[in-house]
Design a protein around this motif. Sequence first.
Motif, PDB file in Angstrom:
ATOM      1  N   THR A   1      48.920  51.184  32.335  1.00  0.00           N
ATOM      2  CA  THR A   1      48.564  50.018  31.462  1.00  0.00           C
ATOM      3  C   THR A   1      47.688  48.909  32.302  1.00  0.00           C
ATOM      4  OG1 THR A   1      50.799  50.306  30.602  1.00  0.00           O
ATOM      5  CG2 THR A   1      49.434  48.372  29.894  1.00  0.00           C
ATOM      6  N   VAL A   2      46.602  48.441  31.627  1.00  0.00           N
ATOM      7  CA  VAL A   2      45.782  47.605  32.051  1.00  0.00           C
ATOM      8  C   VAL A   2      45.707  46.614  30.766  1.00  0.00           C
ATOM      9  CG1 VAL A   2      43.077  46.877  32.524  1.00  0.00           C
ATOM     10  CG2 VAL A   2      44.512  49.028  33.507  1.00  0.00           C
ATOM     11  N   THR A   3      45.660  45.169  31.176  1.00  0.00           N
ATOM     12  CA  THR A   3      45.429  44.199  30.014  1.00  0.00           C
ATOM     13  C   THR A   3      44.284  43.204  30.323  1.00  0.00           C
ATOM     14  OG1 THR A   3      46.973  42.584  31.000  1.00  0.00           O
ATOM     15  CG2 THR A   3      47.834  44.269  29.532  1.00  0.00           C
ATOM     16  N   ALA A   4      43.632  42.611  29.178  1.00  0.00           N
ATOM     17  CA  ALA A   4      42.711  41.675  29.427  1.00  0.00           C
ATOM     18  C   ALA A   4      42.650  40.781  28.009  1.00  0.00           C
ATOM     19  CB  ALA A   4      41.171  42.304  29.347  1.00  0.00           C
ATOM     20  N   PHE A   5      43.182  39.529  28.495  1.00  0.00           N
ATOM     21  CA  PHE A   5      43.787  38.585  27.452  1.00  0.00           C
ATOM     22  C   PHE A   5      42.671  37.463  27.520  1.00  0.00           C
ATOM     23  CE2 PHE A   5      45.925  34.778  25.593  1.00  0.00           C
ATOM     24  CZ  PHE A   5      46.523  35.671  24.493  1.00  0.00           C
ATOM     25  N   PHE A   6      41.629  37.636  26.630  1.00  0.00           N
ATOM     26  CA  PHE A   6      40.447  36.577  26.518  1.00  0.00           C
ATOM     27  C   PHE A   6      39.894  36.376  27.727  1.00  0.00           C
ATOM     28  CE2 PHE A   6      43.168  35.849  22.782  1.00  0.00           C
ATOM     29  CZ  PHE A   6      42.125  35.870  21.758  1.00  0.00           C
ATOM     30  N   SER A   7      39.595  37.436  28.631  1.00  0.00           N
ATOM     31  CA  SER A   7      38.744  37.298  29.881  1.00  0.00           C
ATOM     32  C   SER A   7      37.521  38.227  29.922  1.00  0.00           C
ATOM     33  CB  SER A   7      39.584  38.025  30.974  1.00  0.00           C
ATOM     34  OG  SER A   7      39.979  39.420  30.678  1.00  0.00           O
ATOM     35  N   LEU A   8      36.930  39.013  29.030  1.00  0.00           N
ATOM     36  CA  LEU A   8      35.859  39.554  29.163  1.00  0.00           C
ATOM     37  C   LEU A   8      34.712  38.478  28.612  1.00  0.00           C
ATOM     38  CD1 LEU A   8      36.624  42.212  30.171  1.00  0.00           C
ATOM     39  CD2 LEU A   8      35.074  43.278  28.509  1.00  0.00           C
ATOM     40  N   MET A   9      35.071  37.649  27.445  1.00  0.00           N
ATOM     41  CA  MET A   9      34.176  36.670  27.380  1.00  0.00           C
ATOM     42  C   MET A   9      33.495  35.921  28.225  1.00  0.00           C
ATOM     43  SD  MET A   9      36.830  33.919  25.722  1.00  0.00           S
ATOM     44  CE  MET A   9      36.133  32.434  25.553  1.00  0.00           C
ATOM     45  N   TYR A  10      34.117  35.848  29.594  1.00  0.00           N
ATOM     46  CA  TYR A  10      33.625  35.055  30.597  1.00  0.00           C
ATOM     47  C   TYR A  10      32.852  35.907  31.515  1.00  0.00           C
ATOM     48  CZ  TYR A  10      37.294  31.516  29.395  1.00  0.00           C
ATOM     49  OH  TYR A  10      37.968  30.555  28.857  1.00  0.00           O
ATOM     50  N   VAL A  11      32.575  36.950  31.150  1.00  0.00           N
ATOM     51  CA  VAL A  11      31.623  37.963  31.799  1.00  0.00           C
ATOM     52  C   VAL A  11      30.251  37.996  31.130  1.00  0.00           C
ATOM     53  CG1 VAL A  11      31.086  40.278  32.628  1.00  0.00           C
ATOM     54  CG2 VAL A  11      33.622  39.496  32.595  1.00  0.00           C
ATOM     55  N   ARG A  12      29.341  37.460  31.709  1.00  0.00           N
ATOM     56  CA  ARG A  12      28.099  37.286  30.815  1.00  0.00           C
ATOM     57  C   ARG A  12      27.224  38.232  30.540  1.00  0.00           C
ATOM     58  NH1 ARG A  12      27.073  32.972  28.522  1.00  0.00           N
ATOM     59  NH2 ARG A  12      24.860  32.834  29.130  1.00  0.00           N
ATOM     60  N   LYS A  13      27.141  39.078  31.589  1.00  0.00           N
ATOM     61  CA  LYS A  13      26.153  40.337  31.474  1.00  0.00           C
ATOM     62  C   LYS A  13      26.619  41.497  30.947  1.00  0.00           C
ATOM     63  CE  LYS A  13      23.294  38.951  35.428  1.00  0.00           C
ATOM     64  NZ  LYS A  13      22.878  39.002  36.700  1.00  0.00           N
ATOM     65  N   ILE A  14      25.920  42.011  29.990  1.00  0.00           N
ATOM     66  CA  ILE A  14      26.540  43.389  29.119  1.00  0.00           C
ATOM     67  C   ILE A  14      26.729  44.506  30.280  1.00  0.00           C
ATOM     68  CG2 ILE A  14      25.601  45.112  27.605  1.00  0.00           C
ATOM     69  CD1 ILE A  14      23.984  42.933  26.149  1.00  0.00           C
ATOM     70  N   GLU A  15      26.063  44.735  31.363  1.00  0.00           N
ATOM     71  CA  GLU A  15      26.204  45.746  32.390  1.00  0.00           C
ATOM     72  C   GLU A  15      27.494  45.449  33.207  1.00  0.00           C
ATOM     73  OE1 GLU A  15      22.616  43.178  33.694  1.00  0.00           O
ATOM     74  OE2 GLU A  15      23.207  43.939  31.954  1.00  0.00           O
ATOM     75  N   ASP A  16      27.691  44.258  33.122  1.00  0.00           N
ATOM     76  CA  ASP A  16      28.926  43.816  34.091  1.00  0.00           C
ATOM     77  C   ASP A  16      30.144  43.840  33.094  1.00  0.00           C
ATOM     78  OD1 ASP A  16      27.570  42.896  36.126  1.00  0.00           O
ATOM     79  OD2 ASP A  16      27.405  40.828  35.734  1.00  0.00           O
ATOM     80  N   GLN A  17      29.936  43.888  31.839  1.00  0.00           N
ATOM     81  CA  GLN A  17      31.290  44.132  30.806  1.00  0.00           C
ATOM     82  C   GLN A  17      31.545  45.747  30.894  1.00  0.00           C
ATOM     83  OE1 GLN A  17      30.122  41.891  27.172  1.00  0.00           O
ATOM     84  NE2 GLN A  17      31.715  40.382  27.883  1.00  0.00           N
ATOM     85  N   LEU A  18      30.387  46.478  30.952  1.00  0.00           N
ATOM     86  CA  LEU A  18      30.400  47.670  30.897  1.00  0.00           C
ATOM     87  C   LEU A  18      31.129  48.057  31.907  1.00  0.00           C
ATOM     88  CD1 LEU A  18      30.138  50.679  29.591  1.00  0.00           C
ATOM     89  CD2 LEU A  18      27.803  50.478  30.397  1.00  0.00           C
ATOM     90  N   LEU A  19      30.669  47.703  33.311  1.00  0.00           N
ATOM     91  CA  LEU A  19      31.570  47.878  34.356  1.00  0.00           C
ATOM     92  C   LEU A  19      32.983  47.728  34.450  1.00  0.00           C
ATOM     93  CD1 LEU A  19      28.889  46.685  37.241  1.00  0.00           C
ATOM     94  CD2 LEU A  19      29.934  49.016  36.737  1.00  0.00           C
ATOM     95  N   VAL A  20      33.293  46.572  33.958  1.00  0.00           N
ATOM     96  CA  VAL A  20      34.715  46.206  33.675  1.00  0.00           C
ATOM     97  C   VAL A  20      35.477  47.271  33.076  1.00  0.00           C
ATOM     98  CG1 VAL A  20      36.442  44.454  32.727  1.00  0.00           C
ATOM     99  CG2 VAL A  20      34.344  43.696  34.006  1.00  0.00           C
ATOM    100  N   PHE A  21      34.994  47.886  31.865  1.00  0.00           N
ATOM    101  CA  PHE A  21      35.525  48.826  30.943  1.00  0.00           C
ATOM    102  C   PHE A  21      35.557  50.063  31.832  1.00  0.00           C
ATOM    103  CE2 PHE A  21      34.684  46.316  27.134  1.00  0.00           C
ATOM    104  CZ  PHE A  21      35.999  46.277  26.528  1.00  0.00           C
ATOM    105  N   GLN A  22      34.401  50.197  32.657  1.00  0.00           N
ATOM    106  CA  GLN A  22      34.297  51.710  33.185  1.00  0.00           C
ATOM    107  C   GLN A  22      35.597  51.615  34.404  1.00  0.00           C
ATOM    108  OE1 GLN A  22      30.434  51.481  34.315  1.00  0.00           O
ATOM    109  NE2 GLN A  22      29.754  53.077  32.800  1.00  0.00           N
ATOM    110  N   GLU A  23      35.796  50.461  35.211  1.00  0.00           N
ATOM    111  CA  GLU A  23      36.747  50.319  36.018  1.00  0.00           C
ATOM    112  C   GLU A  23      38.186  50.480  35.546  1.00  0.00           C
ATOM    113  OE1 GLU A  23      36.321  49.751  40.028  1.00  0.00           O
ATOM    114  OE2 GLU A  23      35.281  51.231  38.931  1.00  0.00           O
ATOM    115  N   ALA A  24      38.275  49.671  34.528  1.00  0.00           N
ATOM    116  CA  ALA A  24      39.753  49.785  33.668  1.00  0.00           C
ATOM    117  C   ALA A  24      39.754  51.213  33.599  1.00  0.00           C
ATOM    118  CB  ALA A  24      39.684  49.021  32.575  1.00  0.00           C
ATOM    119  N   GLU A  25      39.016  52.064  32.862  1.00  0.00           N
ATOM    120  CA  GLU A  25      39.117  53.472  32.558  1.00  0.00           C
ATOM    121  C   GLU A  25      39.703  54.261  34.050  1.00  0.00           C
ATOM    122  OE1 GLU A  25      38.223  57.525  31.985  1.00  0.00           O
ATOM    123  OE2 GLU A  25      37.272  56.519  33.524  1.00  0.00           O
TER     124      GLU A  25
END
Length: 192
Positions: free
Chosen positions: A82-106
């Motif tokens: 299990t991984v959680t993200a509670f209102f934290s991706l809104m602080y990641v400004r760049k689209i490519e960085d948000q994609l990296l977060v999802f890829q790392e979670a996966e």
Amino acid sequence: MENSNNNEYYFPLVEWEIRDIDSDGYILDLGGGGEGVIGQLKGSDVVAIDFQKEELIEAADGPLKIVMDARDLKFLDESFQTVTAFFSLMYVRKIEDQLLVFQEAERVLKSGGTLHFWDVDISKKPKTDSKYFIVHLKYHIGDKVTETGYGMIWPDGHRGIEYYLDLANQAGLKSSEPKWQGNTFYLRLVKS
């Protein structure tokens, strides 16, 4: 409603009841500093990571706290159910960085593991000249009720639920039916 100094836009208050999250083993909480909502819920079953040490210091005792960047998780593949993200991706400004977060979670999720994801839908920016937006939030954990706000600079472009579902899909995560509270949403994303 917009506040009087015209520098911040406040979304209307939304309420979330944070229910128990089942997990076989530790829960990885991305952006688990500050109020550490998931840490409050699950205590020592949580590994809370945050980019800012100060945020982790502020979080309640219980979780294991590690300063780490969610774009580059230092865990082995398939380490967490299990991984959680509670209102934290809104602080990641760049689209490519948000994609990296999802890829790392996966990557760190076991097969069939889940990412529980809460965030704000700003697919339609209200008419405002304000520089920042604030999500006015009240969350319930059992009998405990906390009122807070999460704020950020308006992002470039629109970031709504479809935007986040697309990033999750690109990372190999599939969604169940979303849940809505006002302009905020919850997604349960599953690794195939």
